[in-house]
Design a protein around this motif. Structure first.
Motif, PDB file in Angstrom:
ATOM      1  N   ASP A 638       0.860  -1.173   0.000  1.00  0.00           N
ATOM      2  CA  ASP A 638       0.000   0.000   0.000  1.00  0.00           C
ATOM      3  C   ASP A 638       0.900   1.227   0.000  1.00  0.00           C
ATOM      4  O   ASP A 638       1.986   1.236   0.594  1.00  0.00           O
ATOM      5  N   ILE A 639       0.439   2.249  -0.691  1.00  0.00           N
ATOM      6  CA  ILE A 639       1.173   3.497  -0.781  1.00  0.00           C
ATOM      7  C   ILE A 639       0.211   4.638  -0.522  1.00  0.00           C
ATOM      8  O   ILE A 639      -0.960   4.570  -0.914  1.00  0.00           O
ATOM      9  N   ASN A 640       0.679   5.675   0.186  1.00  0.00           N
ATOM     10  CA  ASN A 640      -0.155   6.830   0.489  1.00  0.00           C
ATOM     11  C   ASN A 640       0.637   8.084   0.171  1.00  0.00           C
ATOM     12  O   ASN A 640       1.704   8.334   0.749  1.00  0.00           O
ATOM     13  N   LEU A 645       4.443   7.631   2.363  1.00  0.00           N
ATOM     14  CA  LEU A 645       4.912   6.352   2.888  1.00  0.00           C
ATOM     15  C   LEU A 645       4.497   5.210   1.971  1.00  0.00           C
ATOM     16  O   LEU A 645       3.477   5.278   1.274  1.00  0.00           O
ATOM     17  N   LEU A 646       5.293   4.174   2.029  1.00  0.00           N
ATOM     18  CA  LEU A 646       5.037   2.943   1.284  1.00  0.00           C
ATOM     19  C   LEU A 646       5.251   1.776   2.237  1.00  0.00           C
ATOM     20  O   LEU A 646       6.286   1.720   2.922  1.00  0.00           O
ATOM     21  N   ALA A 647       4.280   0.880   2.303  1.00  0.00           N
ATOM     22  CA  ALA A 647       4.386  -0.295   3.172  1.00  0.00           C
ATOM     23  C   ALA A 647       4.222  -1.550   2.337  1.00  0.00           C
ATOM     24  O   ALA A 647       3.407  -1.595   1.409  1.00  0.00           O
ATOM     25  N   PHE A 648       5.011  -2.560   2.660  1.00  0.00           N
ATOM     26  CA  PHE A 648       4.885  -3.844   1.979  1.00  0.00           C
ATOM     27  C   PHE A 648       5.243  -4.952   2.957  1.00  0.00           C
ATOM     28  O   PHE A 648       5.933  -4.728   3.960  1.00  0.00           O
ATOM     29  N   GLY A 649       4.771  -6.137   2.656  1.00  0.00           N
ATOM     30  CA  GLY A 649       5.035  -7.277   3.522  1.00  0.00           C
ATOM     31  C   GLY A 649       5.079  -8.563   2.738  1.00  0.00           C
ATOM     32  O   GLY A 649       4.634  -8.642   1.591  1.00  0.00           O
ATOM     33  N   HIS A 797      -6.646  -4.873  -7.363  1.00  0.00           N
ATOM     34  CA  HIS A 797      -7.620  -4.150  -8.158  1.00  0.00           C
ATOM     35  C   HIS A 797      -7.818  -2.726  -7.689  1.00  0.00           C
ATOM     36  O   HIS A 797      -8.599  -1.991  -8.256  1.00  0.00           O
ATOM     37  N   ASP A 798      -7.175  -2.305  -6.637  1.00  0.00           N
ATOM     38  CA  ASP A 798      -7.129  -0.894  -6.317  1.00  0.00           C
ATOM     39  C   ASP A 798      -5.900  -0.648  -5.475  1.00  0.00           C
ATOM     40  O   ASP A 798      -5.035  -1.490  -5.342  1.00  0.00           O
ATOM     41  N   GLU A 799      -5.821   0.527  -4.874  1.00  0.00           N
ATOM     42  CA  GLU A 799      -4.598   0.886  -4.170  1.00  0.00           C
ATOM     43  C   GLU A 799      -4.351   0.000  -2.964  1.00  0.00           C
ATOM     44  O   GLU A 799      -3.242  -0.114  -2.482  1.00  0.00           O
TER      45      GLU A 799
END
Length: 1192
Positions: A638-640, A645-649, A797-799
């Motif tokens: 997810d990115i905002n 910020l950008l988060a990934f796991g 399919h979306d952010e």
């Protein structure tokens, strides 16, 4: 409209959430204090079941596995048949219709009823179908099933209602198109050939009527026999026996000669005056060898012989190349006079057809184009220019240019984004096309009133990204982005570069896009993330690279107090932005002497590069190899843009990156995210003992061989029943074994020595798997299988939408059952070595019960059904934001669901959807304006901005693969819970706006599509849409705003559907018309002499010859007539046609019968009166018979 009130006093004990058990609705972050809680929620739910209806809207892309081609020269529409029984009908841009035979049998041949608005299809199940094209959604009017013979060829003469049907036995039958009944007139094969012939002539491969005389039918048999049959005299005019097999026949328009193509690569010309031998034999591509013999050539599969008034005739054929060169491309050859032009094709030719000015076969044809149907493309060649350029195809036929690996669907986008992307993409369009208009221009289409901007994004195996304009149910290419340009090209002979040269290390796994800020994120197969910013200006830039060491083993944890020494934390050096440098050690080395460590899979360009306008790479994040283990693939993102910020796991843990300051804020294992709030209190294990590979959720076993088999499997390279089940692949360790080999023998390994940790990325649509759908156990096993695939390649399919990583164990593969329970019991959780991050979302929320104001938070969902809320502190001032670090607090709320968490959604207390905050787009490369300095403009959606009367707080909608819950924040009370499915599991879920409200849309593995009201989770729709028979649909299905969704229906096609009743009602208006009333062109006046000396016989009456009166009835056992289900729409549309005429005739007959009945009654009364008058007259006559005149 339904209105409900939910009183929250004592809700913990009375609401469904209070009976769930476990820490489902509790929080370990503290107890509620003076935090205000609303006393009641008053939500007006406006959605009802009548608002929802599921239907298909339109299909985009190239027809998968095409088999047949047809063209209506008057209506100018094209039909393509496929192996799966589908028929695509194309006209001008916007006129695109898909039809499907219920049987699913391959379409063998297509025949238009020229300018009649009908189409005949011949299928492999020996059935003929008549389609009505005079309605927006074509329907079958009649079907005819042959029982004893196989259909091989059909021919329908222009303006004829009798269809000639050739069969495998060599017989020719005749079908009445109007009634779809067989005629008794049959041309038997043994009558067509001479009685002295001892061999069967083979199947019928050609049928055509003579241009000179419609009463003559030319029949071509596969063996090389050609017969001209006199339909009136029921005898053969001549027979030709040729040594080579025949593939096709084409007439000269005068009807005096014809051309045949043969299996030896030759073309023969025959004159009707002398049929004993061909007067011309040519081998167009056969050269004379040194010994004087002709070199052998491939068969010429089809030939067309077309005449022109002002030039030499065209001879167009496919095939015929010599066998001497291996690997030659398929070709289409155009012979025009003495000039021979060979057009090489990228794919095998399925069919081609010359487009001519006239529909009459006895006139000069004047070909102006050739439609070439390839296995994976559709090409139209312009014959009016000497260099034969191709037309620019207006249809989106290149979706599959590289195999599709992920899809995303964005409806109701900002209106300015489509023109900007189109203007950037138009600069890179190919040139050299024909300047003439696209010749397939039939039908009518207008822009409907119910349209809004829509964009579809497709990711591909070669690392490319395509943006498509999907507005108004059309699809047009906007912009193409190549992510591989960020990385250095592998150089031959450099480590594993040579092996990787033929692989797909750049394949796209998922995308995340913010249309408002135009920030775009791409996740690749090589455990890398690329962040792009949009600019209308070109720039010189150096891409910043961050390396993240996100590798964690739960066995390494001794006590919770030692978490700070856990290897999951990134190294200090990796927190600072730095250009990436490739390490000297080759990560492709398969020996145990060279352990790969701290090496990314790809090398980012470390120099200043010139980037064109459009999306420009700003940051690359790569996961590193650790101790010879490859990085696990990224499962959530997810990115905002407002937070920067950008988060990934992945299955190891979570990382948060500040892409404005280019720093890593958090790199932590999933277990460490809990701190002391772990709801399962998992036990630690001894370090480095039986350590397993870094895969998704695996199962510990005491059996050493089972562990070895589990480890040896690439988590992304599983095969089920011999089929590929993974659209992409992941690196796998080639280092030294992590588990010592025992007496059982060496480990099982899927990859041979020296193989790279990649294999060629398969498209998301290449996976065809037969999956059980009939019993609960099958669902469970399938879930385990599907969820393993989710860990391989994500489809967003979306952010915010991501999915779950799993590992399908070898034991489950053998037993075809899901042996390990996915319940929330401590015993089963304790056996899991990894807890994967399955979904992430930034937003304004409350991390703890005692929070009084919303703060920036990161919501984290895991594969064990745990939801964490992590608070963050972000500076609001632009200068401070670029200098002060973002602080991330310890985990706040801990919520629980059944099954893996799939999606988050936030509503205010009035039930309205709360969007994530974003930054308004600004062009960082635009020239500086001293009067208007560029500053960040942020748009926030506060949870309590619209409900002053309700107090503070918001609703959090949480959906997992089993159930959905609605929590009230910050009190963390579970207001509503709904178990979505027990026998299956949810694959996709999303909170979507529809009808000025919101609902929760779900797609389940058993093919059901459901919608639930919000916030009450009341079921609104549950439709069994389709059985899940392959992974393609499950992997690419995604929802969008406005009640729309899409999925990859085949490797080359995108199917769009809607579950909105309003859109279903307006669909007829949005679709194009296939049939437009056009006057049939008149036949040319042939002149007196031509008509007198053997011209066309215009007095040939097929009805008199083939009708029941003359030919009798056909055998009932030969074919069965099946009436079609045209549907109500067809009845309405055909009101002015035959059906309407019959209805009006029936009504007129009833009225006439009523009048006849009244007339009969009046006639009877008159007859009675007449009889009475006659009787009285007779009596009067007898009385007066003997009287004299004077006696009266």
């Amino acid at each position: 409209m339904k209105k409900f009130r939910k009183v929250l006093d004592g809700l913990t004990t009375s609401s469904p959430g209070g009976t769930i058990g476990s820490p489902a609705c509790g929080s370990t972050a503290g107890t509620p204090t003076a935090a205000p809680t609303p006393k009641e929620i008053d939500v007006q739910e406006t959605l009802v079941s009548e608002n929802f209806q599921l239907c298909k809207t339109v299909r985009h892309g190239f027809p998968y596995q095409p088999t047949a081609l047809a063209f209506d020269p008057v209506q100018k529409i094209l039909a393509i048949g496929s192996r799966s029984g589908g028929v695509r009908i194309l006209g001008r841009p916007g006129v695109d219709c898909f039809c499907q035979h219920e049987s699913g049998s391959a379409v063998l041949q297509l025949q238009f009823l020229i300018n009649e608005g009908a189409l005949v299809t011949a299928c492999a199940d020996d059935t003929l179908h008549l389609w009505n094209l005079r309605q927006r959604r074509p329907a079958i009017l009649h079907s005819l099933k042959f029982n004893r013979e196989r259909i091989t060829f059909c021919h329908l003469p222009f303006q004829s209602k009798w269809l000639y049907v050739g069969t495998e036995r060599g017989n020719t039958h005749i079908v009445n198109i109007e009634s779809f009944i067989l005629s008794g007139y049959v041309i038997m094969w043994n009558k067509a050939i001479e009685l002295s012939t001892k061999t069967h002539p083979g199947p019928v491969v050609h049928l055509s009527d003579s241009p000179k005389d419609e009463g003559k039918l030319l029949i071509g048999f596969e063996s090389g026999t050609i017969v001209q049959w006199d339909l009136r005299g029921k005898k053969a005019d001549f027979r030709i026996y040729y040594d080579e097999a025949i593939h096709s026949v084409s007439w000269h328009h005068e009807g005096k000669q014809f051309m045949c193509s043969h299996s030896d690569g030759s073309l023969t010309m025959w004159n009707l005056r002398n049929t004993s031998k061909p007067f011309q034999v040519t081998f167009p591509h056969g050269k004379i060898q040194k010994d004087g013999r002709k070199e052998s050539c491939k068969p010429i599969l089809k030939v067309e012989y077309k005449t022109s008034r002002n030039s030499e005739p065209f001879v167009i054929f496919s095939g015929g190349l010599s066998y001497d060169k291996a690997g030659r491309r398929p070709t289409l050859t155009i012979m025009h006079g003495k000039a021979i032009t060979v057009l090489e094709m990228d794919h095998p030719i399925v069919e081609f057809m010359a487009l001519c000015e006239t529909p009459y076969n006895n006139e000069v044809q004047e070909p102006y184009a050739v439609v070439v149907l390839l296995e994976k493309d559709l090409i139209v060649v312009d014959l009016t220019q000497s260099n034969f350029p191709v037309f620019e195809n207006p249809y989106p036929m290149d979706i599959h240019e590289s195999p599709v690996t992920c899809t995303a669907y964005f409806a109701d986008c900002p209106p300015d984004i489509i023109p900007i992307l189109y203007s950037i993409g138009a600069k890179h369009k190919k040139t050299g096309y024909s300047q003439k208009e696209w010749p397939i221009s039939g039908g009518t289409w207008t822009l409907g009133s119910h349209t809004y901007p829509e964009i579809i994004i497709t990711g591909h195996a070669d690392g490319s990204i395509k943006f498509w304009d999907a507005s108004a149910i059309t699809l047009q290419m906007l912009y193409k982005l190549k992510t591989s340009k960020v990385f250095e090209k592998p150089k031959p002979g450099e480590g594993r570069a040579a092996e990787l040269a033929e692989e797909d290390p750049f394949a796209v796994q998922m995308v995340s896009w913010c249309p408002q800020s135009r920030v775009f994120c791409v996740v690749g197969i090589s455990a890398h993330i690329i962040l792009y910013r949009f600019s209308k200006y070109d720039a010189n830039t150096q891409i910043v690279s961050l390396d993240v060491r996100l590798q964690f083993e739960s066995e390494d944890v001794i006590t919770p107090s030692e978490n700070e020494n856990n290897p999951c934390y990134s190294e200090p050096g990796s927190h600072s932005p730095q250009p990436h440098h490739q390490h000297a050690a080759s990560p492709g080395s398969g020996t145990s002497d060279s352990i790969k460590d701290s090496i990314p899979c790809l090398k980012v360009k470390d120099r200043v590069v010139r980037v064109p306008p459009g999306y420009q790479a700003e940051l690359v994040i790569q996961l590193l190899w650790v101790d010879g283990e490859p990085p696990q693939q990224i499962t959530s993102l997810d990115i905002n843009s407002a937070y920067g910020l950008l988060a990934f796991g992945n299955c190891n843990g979570l990382a948060v990156v500040d892409y404005l300051q280019k720093t890593i804020l958090l790199c932590m294992s999933t277990l460490d995210l809990y701190g002391a709030a772990d709801p399962y209190q998992r036990l630690t294990r001894s370090p480095r003992r039986n350590r397993q590979s870094t895969s998704g959720l695996t199962e510990l076993s005491d059996n050493q061989q089972s562990i070895d088999m589990e480890r040896s499997k690439s988590p992304t390279s599983d095969h089920v029943n011999g089929h590929c089940t993974s659209p992409t692949s992941q690196p796998f360790s080639a280092g030294k074994p992590r588990v010592p080999m025992g007496h059982e023998g060496p480990r099982l390994t899927r990859r041979g020595p020296g193989r790279p940790p990649f294999r060629k990325a398969q498209s998301a649509a290449c996976m065809e798997i037969s999956l059980p759908v009939s019993h609960t156990e099958g669902y469970a096993s399938r879930r385990a299988m599907l969820q393993q695939f989710h860990g391989v390649t994500m489809y967003s399919h979306d952010e915010h939408h991501t999915t779950t990583p799993y590992c399908w164990s070898e034991r489950e593969s053998r037993e075809n059952s899901f042996s390990r329970s996915r319940s929330s019991s401590v015993s089963s959780i304790d056996r899991d070595t990894k807890e994967a991050i399955t979904t992430l979302q930034f937003g304004e929320s409350y991390a703890r019960k005692n929070d009084t104001l919303p703060t920036p938070c990161l919501w984290v969902g895991t594969s064990l059904g745990v939801v964490l809320v992590i608070p963050m502190s972000i500076a609001t001032d632009q200068e401070e934001r670029m200098e002060e670090p973002v602080t991330i607090g310890p985990s706040g709320a801990v919520l629980m669901l059944k099954g893996s968490v799939l999606h988050f959604g936030f509503l205010d207390c009035m039930g309205a959807l709360i969007q994530s905050p974003y930054e308004v787009w600004r062009d960082l490369n635009a020239p500086e304006d001293p009067d208007r300095p560029r500053r960040r403009k942020l748009v926030h959606f506060s949870p309590f901005s619209s409900q002053d009367a309700c107090g503070e707080g918001h609703l959090a909608v949480l959906c997992s693969e089993r159930q959905a819950k609605v929590f009230l924040m910050p009190s963390q009370l579970c207001l509503f819970v709904h178990n979505i499915t027990e026998s299956s599991f949810v694959l996709r879920a999303d909170v979507v706006p529809v009808y000025n409200s919101v609902c929760l849309a779900c797609f389940c593995a058993n093919g059901h599509i459901m919608t639930l009201s919000l916030p009450s989770l009341r079921p609104l729709m549950d439709v069994n849409y389709m059985p899940l028979t392959d992974m393609r649909i499950a992997r690419t299905f995604c929802f969008a705003n406005g009640g729309q969704a899409l999925y990859l229906s085949s490797p080359t096609e995108i199917q769009r559907i809607t579950y909105s009743q309003e859109m279903c009602d307006n669909l007829q208006e949005m679709l194009g018309e296939l049939f437009t009333p056009i006057e049939t062109p008149e036949a040319q006046n042939r002149g007196f002499l031509k008509g007198f000396f053997g011209g066309n016989s215009h007095n040939f009456d097929r009805e008199e010859l083939f009708g029941e009166a003359a030919a009798g009835k056909a055998s009932r056992s030969l074919a069965q007539h099946i009436p079609g289900q045209a549907g109500m729409e067809g009845m309405k549309v055909a009101a002015s046609g035959a059906v309407g005429e019959l209805a009006r005739a029936r009504i007129a007959l009833d009225e006439r019968g009523q009048r006849l009945g009244e007339l009969e009654d009046r006639t009877a009364v008159m007859m009675t009166s007449a009889e009475t008058f006659s009787k009285h007259a007779h009596e009067l006559m007898l009385k007066c018979k003997d009287k004299k005149w004077y006696q009266f």
